[in-house]
Design an enzyme around this catalytic site. Sequence first.
Site, PDB file in Angstrom:
ATOM      1  CB  CYS A 245      -0.914   0.033   1.226  1.00  0.00           C
ATOM      2  SG  CYS A 245      -2.237  -1.157   1.140  1.00  0.00           S
TER       3      CYS A 245
HETATM    4  N1  LIG Z   1      -4.190  -6.745   1.562  1.00  0.00           N
HETATM    5  C1  LIG Z   1      -4.477  -5.689   2.287  1.00  0.00           C
HETATM    6  O1  LIG Z   1      -4.266  -5.691   3.489  1.00  0.00           O
HETATM    7  C2  LIG Z   1      -5.068  -4.439   1.692  1.00  0.00           C
HETATM    8  C3  LIG Z   1      -5.360  -3.363   2.539  1.00  0.00           C
HETATM    9  C4  LIG Z   1      -5.875  -2.204   2.005  1.00  0.00           C
HETATM   10  C5  LIG Z   1      -6.090  -2.124   0.642  1.00  0.00           C
HETATM   11  N2  LIG Z   1      -5.793  -3.182  -0.169  1.00  0.00           N
HETATM   12  C6  LIG Z   1      -6.066  -3.052  -1.596  1.00  0.00           C
HETATM   13  O2  LIG Z   1      -6.877  -4.121  -2.026  1.00  0.00           O
HETATM   14  C7  LIG Z   1      -6.522  -4.477  -3.365  1.00  0.00           C
HETATM   15  C8  LIG Z   1      -6.151  -5.946  -3.422  1.00  0.00           C
HETATM   16  O3  LIG Z   1      -5.008  -6.164  -2.594  1.00  0.00           O
HETATM   17  P1  LIG Z   1      -4.564  -7.592  -2.096  1.00  0.00           P
HETATM   18  O4  LIG Z   1      -3.436  -7.391  -1.168  1.00  0.00           O
HETATM   19  O5  LIG Z   1      -5.746  -8.357  -1.625  1.00  0.00           O
HETATM   20  O6  LIG Z   1      -4.040  -8.191  -3.462  1.00  0.00           O
HETATM   21  P2  LIG Z   1      -3.675  -9.750  -3.786  1.00  0.00           P
HETATM   22  O7  LIG Z   1      -2.769  -9.689  -4.948  1.00  0.00           O
HETATM   23  O8  LIG Z   1      -3.285 -10.448  -2.549  1.00  0.00           O
HETATM   24  O9  LIG Z   1      -5.066 -10.383  -4.215  1.00  0.00           O
HETATM   25  C9  LIG Z   1      -5.739  -9.985  -5.345  1.00  0.00           C
HETATM   26  C10 LIG Z   1      -6.288 -11.210  -6.063  1.00  0.00           C
HETATM   27  O10 LIG Z   1      -6.944 -10.777  -7.254  1.00  0.00           O
HETATM   28  C11 LIG Z   1      -6.741 -11.781  -8.235  1.00  0.00           C
HETATM   29  N3  LIG Z   1      -7.012 -11.224  -9.562  1.00  0.00           N
HETATM   30  C12 LIG Z   1      -6.193 -10.496 -10.355  1.00  0.00           C
HETATM   31  N4  LIG Z   1      -6.843 -10.153 -11.489  1.00  0.00           N
HETATM   32  C13 LIG Z   1      -8.096 -10.670 -11.401  1.00  0.00           C
HETATM   33  C14 LIG Z   1      -9.223 -10.659 -12.247  1.00  0.00           C
HETATM   34  N5  LIG Z   1      -9.224 -10.028 -13.411  1.00  0.00           N
HETATM   35  N6  LIG Z   1     -10.332 -11.312 -11.843  1.00  0.00           N
HETATM   36  C15 LIG Z   1     -10.351 -11.978 -10.648  1.00  0.00           C
HETATM   37  N7  LIG Z   1      -9.321 -12.019  -9.805  1.00  0.00           N
HETATM   38  C16 LIG Z   1      -8.203 -11.369 -10.176  1.00  0.00           C
HETATM   39  C17 LIG Z   1      -5.314 -12.207  -8.017  1.00  0.00           C
HETATM   40  O11 LIG Z   1      -5.090 -13.486  -8.591  1.00  0.00           O
HETATM   41  C18 LIG Z   1      -5.229 -12.211  -6.484  1.00  0.00           C
HETATM   42  O12 LIG Z   1      -5.547 -13.469  -5.961  1.00  0.00           O
HETATM   43  C19 LIG Z   1      -5.403  -3.538  -3.787  1.00  0.00           C
HETATM   44  O13 LIG Z   1      -5.945  -2.422  -4.425  1.00  0.00           O
HETATM   45  C20 LIG Z   1      -4.812  -3.132  -2.447  1.00  0.00           C
HETATM   46  O14 LIG Z   1      -4.160  -1.889  -2.530  1.00  0.00           O
HETATM   47  C21 LIG Z   1      -5.305  -4.340   0.345  1.00  0.00           C
END
Ligand SMILES: NC(=O)c1ccc[n+]([C@@H]2O[C@H](COP(=O)([O-])OP(=O)(O)OC[C@H]3O[C@@H](n4cnc5c(N)ncnc54)[C@H](O)[C@@H]3O)[C@@H](O)[C@H]2O)c1
Length: 402
Positions: A245
Amino acid sequence: MPLAVSFARSGLEVVGVDVDVRKVQEIEGGRSYVEDVSGEQLAGVLPRLRVSTRYASLAEVEAVLICVPTPLTANREPDLGPLLESAQALAGVLVAGQLVVLESTTYPGTTRERLLPLLEESGLSAGRDFHLAFSPERVDPGRTDFTLRNTPKVIGGLTEACAERAEALYGIVCDRVVRVSTPEAAELTKLLENVFRSVNIALVNELAMLTDRMGIDIWEVVDAAATKPYGFMRFDPGPGMGGHCLPVDPFYLSWRAREFDSATEFVELAGKINQQMPYHCVAKAQRALNEIGLSVKGARVAIIGVSYKPGVGDTRESPALKIISLLAELGAELHYHDPHVPALPEHNLTSSPFEDALTDTDLAIIVTAHPTIDHQEIAERVGAVVDLRGVLSRANANVMRL
Ligand SMILES: NC(=O)c1ccc[n+]([C@@H]2O[C@H](COP(=O)([O-])OP(=O)(O)OC[C@H]3O[C@@H](n4cnc5c(N)ncnc54)[C@H](O)[C@@H]3O)[C@@H](O)[C@H]2O)c1
């Protein structure tokens, strides 16, 4: 996955779609690949959580929450590829009456200007035939005092009805929902939260580089300032910003600001200062070795903690990786210990047992202070220690603090 598991635990039927077939198989097998969700918790909800790689499975649901990654391109510009692909695939199966919420961190305007037009290719109209909202993901991995349940959830709907619908849904798993007037306000809320952290970390890091030259202990100063009961919020210096992030999100805002002939100077300066920190830390390591008559080349250096923050195994953008690369370029003989990170394949390293990490080691660098590690023992066993997290007392003569 934490979101899906929360809804399933509340008794809802949940469908999860991911393009990564391995993740789908892991979930189907009851194996959690997310540290905040245990295998037992996942197995407990499996009857109500179905997973698939096919968007067609979404035709039967009432609400779709999009949580795809929003990374940066090689040029540090927003990469909306996963989001746009997801929107296109969803448009092919969107059904009248559904609610769509975007959770991914992104710049203000994404929901209305990028997601909405793609979803309307379905022939359905946003706000009339389906509801649309933005609600930022706020989860802090590894944290147990604030969870999805007790962290207020911000929602910005395209219309009042969109917001009401999203509020009713999130009210099932969150104690408090905070409504803002538009998706743009909700999008910027998340970026403000992250930029706030980034700027404050940069401020204290800048002071840490200054106090290093002045011979003042930054930790003593931060501890003292933090006794002020009002008007000061504690931020600790460190080896730089990590995680998916903070090093990424501010660039989303800077990029968008340029379209409005505006510069986000605080944001960019903070990024610049935080990026300098690993170089500053390596310079300190060089000095620590110099004090015991060694050069970096050929010195045995142990990195203690390589994840981007304590208590988790996530190494995304971790400053430890940069520090390892810089020391390797200088010819150090590197090994590391991290109870949460068994291997760093990109550096050809595997975590040494704690005992081995301290044996025949010239310098130990505490990059991430995991709560289970006995840092005092490191100070007692290794000739020179650089403490980048302020966990060791100044009373240790062989310890150089950030
Ligand atoms: N993980 C956190 O703690 C957190 C906290 C705040 C904000 N965010 C935000 O949330 C979002 C996701 O983060 P994350 O850490 O969960 O990411 P991540 O990479 O762990 O998970 C995202 C998932 O989306 C899948 N994906 C990619 N393209 C896809 C598609 N077209 N259709 C379906 N699935 C698809 C990926 O395979 C992956 O499993 C980001 O914008 C991040 O900035 C995450």
